[in-house]
Design a protein around this motif. Structure first.
Motif, PDB file in Angstrom:
ATOM      1  N   HIS A   1      18.636  63.746  36.685  1.00 10.99           N
ATOM      2  CA  HIS A   1      18.158  62.419  36.290  1.00 10.99           C
ATOM      3  C   HIS A   1      17.363  62.330  34.990  1.00 10.99           C
ATOM      4  O   HIS A   1      17.369  61.305  34.325  1.00 10.99           O
ATOM      5  CB  HIS A   1      17.351  61.772  37.432  1.00 10.99           C
ATOM      6  CG  HIS A   1      15.925  62.227  37.513  1.00 10.99           C
ATOM      7  ND1 HIS A   1      15.528  63.375  38.133  1.00 10.99           N
ATOM      8  CD2 HIS A   1      14.787  61.665  37.014  1.00 10.99           C
ATOM      9  CE1 HIS A   1      14.225  63.508  38.029  1.00 10.99           C
ATOM     10  NE2 HIS A   1      13.744  62.484  37.356  1.00 10.99           N
ATOM     11  N   ASP A   2      16.666  63.402  34.604  1.00 10.55           N
ATOM     12  CA  ASP A   2      15.822  63.291  33.403  1.00 10.55           C
ATOM     13  C   ASP A   2      16.389  63.986  32.160  1.00 10.55           C
ATOM     14  O   ASP A   2      15.735  64.008  31.118  1.00 10.55           O
ATOM     15  CB  ASP A   2      14.419  63.857  33.697  1.00 10.55           C
ATOM     16  CG  ASP A   2      13.448  62.755  34.123  1.00 10.55           C
ATOM     17  OD1 ASP A   2      13.707  61.581  33.802  1.00 10.55           O
ATOM     18  OD2 ASP A   2      12.434  63.072  34.782  1.00 10.55           O
TER      19      ASP A   2
ATOM     20  N   ASP B   1      11.573  60.257  42.642  1.00 14.52           N
ATOM     21  CA  ASP B   1      11.065  60.379  41.273  1.00 14.52           C
ATOM     22  C   ASP B   1       9.706  59.700  41.139  1.00 14.52           C
ATOM     23  O   ASP B   1       8.778  60.241  40.532  1.00 14.52           O
ATOM     24  CB  ASP B   1      12.079  59.748  40.311  1.00 14.52           C
ATOM     25  CG  ASP B   1      11.765  60.038  38.855  1.00 14.52           C
ATOM     26  OD1 ASP B   1      11.215  61.114  38.562  1.00 14.52           O
ATOM     27  OD2 ASP B   1      12.083  59.177  38.004  1.00 14.52           O
TER      28      ASP B   1
ATOM     29  N   HIS C   1      10.122  69.645  37.859  1.00 12.57           N
ATOM     30  CA  HIS C   1      10.102  68.229  38.249  1.00 12.57           C
ATOM     31  C   HIS C   1      11.457  67.866  38.874  1.00 12.57           C
ATOM     32  O   HIS C   1      11.518  67.247  39.938  1.00 12.57           O
ATOM     33  CB  HIS C   1       9.800  67.344  37.030  1.00 12.57           C
ATOM     34  CG  HIS C   1      10.118  65.887  37.232  1.00 12.57           C
ATOM     35  ND1 HIS C   1       9.454  65.097  38.152  1.00 12.57           N
ATOM     36  CD2 HIS C   1      11.053  65.064  36.645  1.00 12.57           C
ATOM     37  CE1 HIS C   1       9.956  63.867  38.115  1.00 12.57           C
ATOM     38  NE2 HIS C   1      10.932  63.828  37.223  1.00 12.57           N
TER      39      HIS C   1
END
Ligand code: ADP
Ligand code: NI
Length: 194
Positions: free
Chosen positions: A56-57, A117, A27
């Motif tokens: 980012h995650d 995203d 992802h």
């Protein structure tokens, strides 16, 4: 900087290779590639875009709980304070939850990563991620309602409306195509359901 971006990818690979709710290394890489694609033609700092997209995650409270600071730890080790601030500001404010809390991204770099995203929540991959997230969190596939916590309900509560939230024109076009595909999927789903 290229070496640092490579290290960021390896860092994410090492930390979320077993993440099974759709927020895994792949992802992060899709968001990174899409963000670079969306950034074409804009006057932005691609290093900021890249680092924010890749990292980012890592610390999403939904996935790792509160108080995780892996991204900041990585950035402190490898980039200037100014870069740390810019990337962390994007990561902290780009999620849908942040959006619902009224938080908005100030930088164009952030808006591009946010679009990338959001696009990964749409289309064939978006469908797969929605079911993965649902299963992992103990929710049903569908329970004859679009107002509960089922995966199909999530399409209506969020996914099918993401096109209007896109910041860039190109992302809006891709979102519309992917949503069209999801609507066709839902048509088939309900045909089989009945
Ligand atoms: P963001 O990317 O803004 O952090 P989320 O992490 O909430 O947004 O969403 C990422 C993915 O998780 C999406 O693909 C979305 O479909 C899925 N997801 C999030 N919440 C739910 C939910 N309640 N039910 C099903 N899928 C969900
Ligand atoms: Ni994400």
């Amino acid at each position: 900087m290229e070496t640092i971006i490579e290290k960021a990818k390896q860092f994410v690979k090492a930390n979320c290779s077993t993440e099974s709710s759709g927020h895994d290394y792949h992802h992060a890489m899709r968001v990174y590639n899409m963000a670079l694609y969306l950034a074409v033609g804009y006057d932005v700092d691609l290093n900021i875009v890249s680092l924010a997209a890749i990292l980012h995650d890592l610390d999403d409270p939904k996935i790792v709980g509160d108080n995780s600071q892996l991204a900041l730890g990585f950035l402190k080790e490898h980039v200037s304070l100014d870069y740390q601030k810019q990337v962390i500001d994007i990561i902290n404010n780009m999620s849908y939850t942040s959006y619902l809390q009224g938080k908005r991204l100030s930088s164009l770099e952030g808006k591009i990563v946010q679009d990338a995203d959001r696009l990964d929540a749409l289309g064939a991959i978006g469908i797969a991620r929605c079911f993965a997230f649902s299963g992992k969190n103990g929710h049903l596939i569908y329970d004859n309602s679009i107002d509960d916590k089922s995966a199909i309900a999530h399409f209506y509560q969020k996914l099918l409306n993401l096109d209007v939230l896109m910041n860039t024109t190109e992302a809006k076009i891709i979102a519309n195509n992917r949503i069209e595909f999801m609507k066709n999927y839902l048509e088939q789903f309900f045909k089989e359901w009945r």
